[in-house]
Design an enzyme around this catalytic site. Structure first.
Site, PDB file in Angstrom:
ATOM      1  N   CYS A 159      24.125   7.040 -43.017  1.00 29.63           N
ATOM      2  CA  CYS A 159      22.771   6.549 -43.313  1.00 29.63           C
ATOM      3  C   CYS A 159      21.756   6.971 -42.249  1.00 29.63           C
ATOM      4  O   CYS A 159      20.558   6.900 -42.475  1.00 29.63           O
ATOM      5  CB  CYS A 159      22.760   5.036 -43.488  1.00 29.63           C
ATOM      6  SG  CYS A 159      23.042   4.104 -41.969  1.00 29.63           S
ATOM      7  N   ASP A 186      21.256   5.514 -39.266  1.00 32.38           N
ATOM      8  CA  ASP A 186      20.824   4.433 -38.377  1.00 32.38           C
ATOM      9  C   ASP A 186      21.490   4.577 -37.008  1.00 32.38           C
ATOM     10  O   ASP A 186      22.671   4.905 -36.917  1.00 32.38           O
ATOM     11  CB  ASP A 186      21.186   3.065 -38.947  1.00 32.38           C
ATOM     12  CG  ASP A 186      20.426   2.722 -40.214  1.00 32.38           C
ATOM     13  OD1 ASP A 186      19.443   3.415 -40.521  1.00 32.38           O
ATOM     14  OD2 ASP A 186      20.821   1.764 -40.893  1.00 32.38           O
ATOM     15  N   CYS A 217      16.502   1.537 -41.084  1.00 29.90           N
ATOM     16  CA  CYS A 217      15.788   0.866 -42.167  1.00 29.90           C
ATOM     17  C   CYS A 217      15.435  -0.580 -41.800  1.00 29.90           C
ATOM     18  O   CYS A 217      15.785  -1.071 -40.729  1.00 29.90           O
ATOM     19  CB  CYS A 217      16.656   0.886 -43.421  1.00 29.90           C
ATOM     20  SG  CYS A 217      18.178  -0.070 -43.237  1.00 29.90           S
ATOM     21  N   CYS A 240      24.488  -2.612 -41.944  1.00 29.31           N
ATOM     22  CA  CYS A 240      23.467  -2.672 -40.889  1.00 29.31           C
ATOM     23  C   CYS A 240      23.757  -3.797 -39.896  1.00 29.31           C
ATOM     24  O   CYS A 240      23.435  -3.681 -38.717  1.00 29.31           O
ATOM     25  CB  CYS A 240      22.087  -2.869 -41.503  1.00 29.31           C
ATOM     26  SG  CYS A 240      21.559  -1.480 -42.522  1.00 29.31           S
TER      27      CYS A 240
END
Length: 153
Positions: free
Chosen positions: A58, A60, A85, A132
């Site tokens: 992703c 991150d 995000c 996350c």
């Protein structure tokens, strides 16, 4: 039967690849728009330990800086910076609050912190964004391991 006056909430996010829709809780929105404990000046910040983690899928990346009381091993400050995000930013922001509230969590207790606890404090995350909440904790574990290895020397 649904109440006709019941409001249908519009999705906060629509994934343009899958068309999946989800809503963010008000707590997630608040931590995204008003993140707590963000590190703004890494050059002049004196810290005891630093850890970084990321997810290549992703994109991150989270970095966590800790100030730890050497006598009590309580986390006195948890600063962070996240490139990611809204869920990544909110999760790391919430983690920093959890670690430092009530005089600071001990590093032993911090190592027991789970993604589920972070998600619960955020009043939920969309299932696709659960990862996350894991990334910040991975960076935290790296920072604590760094702190402990420095103390052994």
């Amino acid at each position: 039967m649904k109440n006709k006056k019941q409001k249908i909430k519009k999705a906060d996010v629509v994934d343009r690849n899958t068309d999946k829709k989800w809503l963010y809780s008000e707590i997630v929105k608040d931590h995204f728009l008003n993140p707590r404990n963000v590190l703004t000046d890494e050059i002049n910040y004196k810290f005891d330990a630093k850890g970084t983690s990321g997810n290549p899928i992703c994109g991150d990346v989270m970095t966590v800086w800790l100030k730890i009381d050497p006598k009590t091993e309580r986390i006195k400050e948890c600063k962070w910076r996240t490139y990611g995000c809204a869920s990544a930013i909110a999760s790391t922001s919430m983690m920093s609050e959890v670690l430092t509230e009530k005089g600071g969590m001990t590093i032993d207790k911090a190592l027991e912190l789970t993604p589920q606890e972070i998600v619960k404090r955020l009043a939920g995350l969309p299932p696709l964004k659960f990862h996350c909440s894991i990334l910040g904790l991975d960076a935290l574990k790296q920072a604590i391991n760094e702190f402990r290895s420095k103390r052994k020397k």
